[in-house]
Design a protein around this motif. Structure first.
Motif, short mmCIF file in Angstrom:
data_model
loop_
_atom_site.label_atom_id
_atom_site.label_comp_id
_atom_site.label_asym_id
_atom_site.label_seq_id
_atom_site.Cartn_x
_atom_site.Cartn_y
_atom_site.Cartn_z
N ALA A 165 -55.85 26.95 -11.48
CA ALA A 165 -55.48 27.14 -12.89
C ALA A 165 -55.93 28.51 -13.38
O ALA A 165 -55.20 29.19 -14.12
CB ALA A 165 -56.09 26.03 -13.75
N VAL A 166 -57.12 28.93 -12.98
CA VAL A 166 -57.60 30.27 -13.35
C VAL A 166 -56.67 31.33 -12.76
O VAL A 166 -56.30 32.30 -13.45
CB VAL A 166 -59.04 30.47 -12.83
N ALA A 167 -56.30 31.18 -11.50
CA ALA A 167 -55.42 32.15 -10.85
C ALA A 167 -54.07 32.24 -11.56
O ALA A 167 -53.51 33.35 -11.73
CB ALA A 167 -55.22 31.78 -9.38
N ALA A 168 -53.54 31.10 -11.98
CA ALA A 168 -52.26 31.10 -12.70
C ALA A 168 -52.38 31.85 -14.02
O ALA A 168 -51.49 32.64 -14.40
CB ALA A 168 -51.78 29.67 -12.92
N LEU A 169 -53.47 31.61 -14.75
CA LEU A 169 -53.68 32.31 -16.02
C LEU A 169 -53.87 33.81 -15.78
O LEU A 169 -53.35 34.64 -16.53
CB LEU A 169 -54.90 31.74 -16.73
N ALA A 191 -69.88 18.19 -2.96
CA ALA A 191 -68.80 19.03 -3.50
C ALA A 191 -68.16 19.80 -2.36
O ALA A 191 -68.70 19.88 -1.26
CB ALA A 191 -69.34 19.98 -4.57
N THR A 192 -67.01 20.39 -2.65
CA THR A 192 -66.30 21.22 -1.68
C THR A 192 -66.12 22.61 -2.26
O THR A 192 -65.51 22.77 -3.32
CB THR A 192 -64.91 20.63 -1.35
N PHE A 193 -66.66 23.60 -1.56
CA PHE A 193 -66.51 24.97 -2.03
C PHE A 193 -65.14 25.52 -1.66
O PHE A 193 -64.69 25.36 -0.53
CB PHE A 193 -67.59 25.88 -1.44
N THR A 194 -64.49 26.17 -2.62
CA THR A 194 -63.20 26.81 -2.40
C THR A 194 -63.34 28.31 -2.62
O THR A 194 -63.63 28.73 -3.75
CB THR A 194 -62.13 26.26 -3.36
N PRO A 195 -63.16 29.15 -1.62
CA PRO A 195 -63.20 30.60 -1.85
C PRO A 195 -62.10 31.00 -2.84
O PRO A 195 -60.95 30.58 -2.68
CB PRO A 195 -62.94 31.18 -0.46
N TYR A 196 -62.46 31.79 -3.83
CA TYR A 196 -61.46 32.13 -4.85
C TYR A 196 -60.26 32.85 -4.24
O TYR A 196 -59.11 32.62 -4.64
CB TYR A 196 -62.07 32.99 -5.96
N LEU A 197 -60.50 33.70 -3.27
CA LEU A 197 -59.39 34.47 -2.70
C LEU A 197 -58.43 33.59 -1.90
O LEU A 197 -57.34 34.06 -1.55
CB LEU A 197 -59.93 35.60 -1.82
N SER A 198 -58.80 32.36 -1.63
CA SER A 198 -57.86 31.46 -0.95
C SER A 198 -56.79 30.96 -1.92
O SER A 198 -55.79 30.36 -1.47
CB SER A 198 -58.60 30.27 -0.33
N VAL A 199 -56.97 31.21 -3.23
CA VAL A 199 -55.95 30.79 -4.21
C VAL A 199 -55.38 31.97 -5.00
O VAL A 199 -54.44 31.79 -5.77
CB VAL A 199 -56.52 29.74 -5.21
N ASP A 200 -55.94 33.18 -4.81
CA ASP A 200 -55.48 34.34 -5.60
C ASP A 200 -55.60 35.61 -4.76
O ASP A 200 -56.70 36.11 -4.53
CB ASP A 200 -56.30 34.47 -6.88
N ALA A 201 -54.46 36.16 -4.36
CA ALA A 201 -54.45 37.35 -3.52
C ALA A 201 -54.75 38.62 -4.29
O ALA A 201 -54.91 39.69 -3.70
CB ALA A 201 -53.09 37.49 -2.82
#
Length: 358
Positions: A165-169, A191-201
């Motif tokens: 959602a952050v990446a879309a905004l 919890a599961t960590f998600t690298p931010y760059l895996s959702v926003d190039a």
């Protein structure tokens, strides 16, 4: 531990128990000790080269989180502070607005002042990202969003859905996201960590081994660019990369390539500590939500009438040093940060001192 010469053990008199700064009471992982000893034996103390560190991080990220950044998208940095400031400098100008989410790591405020950026705060809401608040800030003209994931001091790990959602905004409003992910390897199984760059190039990530393997003094970190941001790395100052310490690079490569068993054992010990801390604090009436990452506990003393700065009261009455909540922003009034990366005996003594102060 008091034989150590780090800030943790030198800032306060010897009768004060320090649980404030993000430094662990642990021994170095054996692969790191061996790699550093070998470097000293061969007088390998010159300038750092890129060497194997970007490849080691890319392989570690793939094993740990199923995401493999291109090593060519990774620039060496002396620390995450320099990495974050470098990224913000690449995508904004003095005066531009940068968004942060207090309560948040205190140097965020300092870094934006150094860079002469305009601070915009969108506080966490019930410990999570306020997506509506972020959209309002982005729509108002913010150029950069400085994200802390996992969050310091709350230990919140932002979900993939939140980050998407952050990446879309960010894409909609032309905002670049810079994600401080220094505590990512310390995410617990809850919890599961998600690298931010895996959702926003288009974004950047600042990463390091310094927290997870207790290497802060060795000065090595990395700035990772998303695929669309890689061309911007050509503008990175040579000074930033040349300030990286060679022992930091050597230790970091050893940590990433050979230190995962040690890391998993550490995470198990920290998991036990975060649960034990909750059990010990509950009878005292101190508010505490077990973090999903980090070794930092965000303690709520507001029900106990200690005022806006409970850390000062605890230091005076209990001879225990926590980190002041107000350092994390106005939202930290009545809170203090506690570092539970220590032995069970030391943690019990810390809770005893808090109890005596109350």
């Amino acid at each position: 531990m008091q034989q150590r010469r780090s800030e943790k053990w030198r800032k306060y008199p010897s009768d004060v128990l320090p649980v404030f700064v993000a430094e662990m009471d642990t021994v170095l992982a054996e692969p790191i000790r061996a790699a550093l000893a070998s470097a000293v034996e061969f007088s390998d103390s010159g300038y750092a080269a890129r060497d194997a560190l970007p490849d080691a991080y890319a392989a570690f990220a793939h094993r740990r989180w199923g995401w493999r950044p291109d090593p060519e998208s990774i620039a060496l940095m002396p620390d995450v502070a320099r990495a974050v400031r470098t990224a913000i400098g690449l995508v904004s100008e003095p005066g531009d607005a940068v968004v942060i989410n207090p309560p948040v790591y205190p140097p965020f405020f300092e870094w934006l002042s150094i860079l002469r950026r305009t601070l915009v705060t969108v506080p966490l809401r019930a410990g999570r990202l306020d997506l509506d608040g972020l959209e309002a800030a982005f729509a108002a003209g913010a150029r950069v969003y400085l994200l802390c994931n996992p969050q310091n001091p709350t230990g919140t790990v932002h979900t993939r859905d939140e980050l998407a959602a952050v990446a879309a905004l960010a894409s909609r409003y032309g905002v670049r996201v810079v994600s401080d992910e220094i505590h990512a390897p310390l995410t617990f199984d809850s919890a599961t960590f998600t690298p931010y760059l895996s959702v926003d190039a288009r974004g950047f990530a600042a990463v390091s081994t310094s927290k997870a393997w207790n290497l802060a003094g060795l000065k090595a970190a990395m700035l990772v660019a998303g695929g669309d941001s890689v061309p911007l790395l050509e503008r990175v100052d040579e000074d930033a990369m040349s300030s990286t310490g060679i022992l930091g690079v050597i230790g970091s490569v050893a940590a990433l390539e050979s230190g995962e068993d040690w890391l998993d054992a550490l995470r198990a010990e920290l998991d036990a500590n975060r649960r034990a801390l909750g059990e010990a604090l509950a009878p005292l009436g101190v508010g505490y939500a077990a973090p999903d990452a980090t070794y930092l506990a965000w303690l709520d003393f507001r029900p106990l009438g200690l005022g806006d700065e409970p850390a000062s009261v605890l230091l005076e009455r209990g001879k225990i040093a926590l980190m002041r909540g107000l350092d994390f922003g106005p939202e930290g009034a009545g809170f203090a940060r506690f570092n539970f990366a220590t032995s069970p005996d030391v943690m019990a003594e810390a809770v005893s001192r808090i109890a005596s102060a109350l």
